[in-house]
Scaffold this active site. Sequence first.
Site, PDB file in Angstrom:
ATOM      1  N   ASP A  18      87.632  51.601  74.263  1.00 22.15           N
ATOM      2  CA  ASP A  18      87.995  50.263  74.732  1.00 22.15           C
ATOM      3  C   ASP A  18      87.135  49.187  74.089  1.00 22.15           C
ATOM      4  O   ASP A  18      85.949  49.411  73.823  1.00 22.15           O
ATOM      5  CB  ASP A  18      87.821  50.168  76.258  1.00 22.15           C
ATOM      6  CG  ASP A  18      88.923  50.928  76.985  1.00 22.15           C
ATOM      7  OD1 ASP A  18      89.910  51.305  76.304  1.00 22.15           O
ATOM      8  OD2 ASP A  18      88.787  51.164  78.194  1.00 22.15           O
ATOM      9  N   GLY A  19      87.754  48.023  73.886  1.00 23.09           N
ATOM     10  CA  GLY A  19      87.003  46.876  73.381  1.00 23.09           C
ATOM     11  C   GLY A  19      86.513  47.062  71.962  1.00 23.09           C
ATOM     12  O   GLY A  19      85.588  46.384  71.517  1.00 23.09           O
ATOM     13  N   ARG A  20      87.118  47.985  71.250  1.00 22.37           N
ATOM     14  CA  ARG A  20      86.723  48.307  69.870  1.00 22.37           C
ATOM     15  C   ARG A  20      85.273  48.785  69.774  1.00 22.37           C
ATOM     16  O   ARG A  20      84.605  48.633  68.765  1.00 22.37           O
ATOM     17  CB  ARG A  20      86.950  47.113  68.923  1.00 22.37           C
ATOM     18  CG  ARG A  20      88.359  46.582  69.002  1.00 22.37           C
ATOM     19  CD  ARG A  20      88.828  45.919  67.733  1.00 22.37           C
ATOM     20  NE  ARG A  20      90.201  45.429  67.883  1.00 22.37           N
ATOM     21  CZ  ARG A  20      91.295  46.142  67.625  1.00 22.37           C
ATOM     22  NH1 ARG A  20      91.182  47.377  67.174  1.00 22.37           N
ATOM     23  NH2 ARG A  20      92.487  45.640  67.795  1.00 22.37           N
ATOM     24  N   LEU A  21      84.802  49.374  70.880  1.00 21.39           N
ATOM     25  CA  LEU A  21      83.431  49.909  70.886  1.00 21.39           C
ATOM     26  C   LEU A  21      83.512  51.393  70.533  1.00 21.39           C
ATOM     27  O   LEU A  21      83.133  52.264  71.313  1.00 21.39           O
ATOM     28  CB  LEU A  21      82.797  49.694  72.265  1.00 21.39           C
ATOM     29  CG  LEU A  21      82.905  48.249  72.776  1.00 21.39           C
ATOM     30  CD1 LEU A  21      82.292  48.125  74.167  1.00 21.39           C
ATOM     31  CD2 LEU A  21      82.202  47.292  71.812  1.00 21.39           C
TER      32      LEU A  21
END
Length: 196
Positions: free
Chosen positions: A172-175
Amino acid sequence: MTYYETAIARFREWLELAHETEGIVDPTAMALATADASGRPGVRTVLLKQVDEAGFVFYTNTRSQKGMHLAANPYAALDFYWAPLARQVVIEGGVQTVSDDEADAYFASRPRLSQIGAWASDQSKPLADREAFEARLAEVEARFGDGPISRPPHWTGYRLRPNRIEFWQGRDGRLHDRERYYRSDSGDWEWLLLNP
Ligand SMILES: Cc1cc2nc3c(=O)[nH]c(=O)nc-3n(C[C@H](O)[C@H](O)[C@H](O)COP(=O)(O)O)c2cc1C
């Protein structure tokens, strides 16, 4: 287990899960990037036909663009993307052709139409029209009749021997998680994390 053995085992686990996952049509499909002698890149999709500690094997026409690239510059990169799993694996390394025995055995296992196609297709070269290709197919069929079809001299397998394997897990969130296994200057395999 060395880091290299761990990386190959992990790749095989990820591929197995991709095979079992609904919505992944061609789990063995991978982008294959090559470059010509001056470094200009080319990319296309091919299928992975074998993977073990010796490397990653695909089959193609040696006179195709990728075949010419690999003859001039025997390095390549592979990219698998399994969207429903949010996973990517990127592999880089040197490439060699497989042995004639290995290529013969794999060619013999292919469907007859694919064997005929391997003879009939002058892969990556211009084609006047579809009829010209159909005529070549008919010619090859007539030549072999009902007998076995030998492997064309311009068709073989290539084995990429990795020096780097990166596992990418989307989050998620490009993490995202990125883990790289790589051959270090000493020749030993190492492991590290990368920023997403
Ligand atoms: C899903 C998929 C799988 C493919 N598998 C192969 C393959 O295993 N070998 C191959 O030569 N071409 C395969 N192709 C065709 C290649 O993408 C490409 O068009 C062809 O090999 C010529 O590439 P080149 O001109 O860059 O050498 C595949 C295409 C797709 C879309």
